[in-house]
Design a protein around this motif. Structure first.
Motif: not given
Length: 86
Positions: A4-5, A8-9, A11, A54, A58, A63-65, A68-69
């Motif tokens: 997930s991290k 999260d970075i 994208t 971005h 975000r 902050y929901k991955t 966001m994607w």
């Protein structure tokens, strides 16, 4: 490390920002090329704009991955479509 991290970075908009940084770097490498300043004129707004949007998205999605994607993928696909039609 949690995936997930990583997602999260990395994208779609951050990949686009990386492409802008590569454009700027390519402008530094090939200094003798004609119209080399265009690498900077287009690379800087692409890199800064994509990174800024971005971080804005975000914060907007909390902050929901996955969300966001999805939002960033739609934006990048739309930009690709507009670019291909021009």
């Amino acid at each position: 490390m949690n995936f997930s991290k990583v997602f999260d970075i990395i994208t779609p908009l951050m990949i686009l920002a990386g492409m802008g940084v590569i454009m700027i770097g390519y402008g530094f490498v090939d200094m003798k090329r004609e119209n080399n300043v265009l690498q900077f004129i287009f690379g800087i707004p692409i890199a800064l704009g994509a990174a800024g949007v971005h971080f804005l998205i975000r914060r907007a999605v909390g902050y929901k991955t996955l969300t966001m994607w999805i939002v960033e993928a739609i934006i990048v696909l739309f930009l690709g479509y507009v670019y291909s039609k021009s």
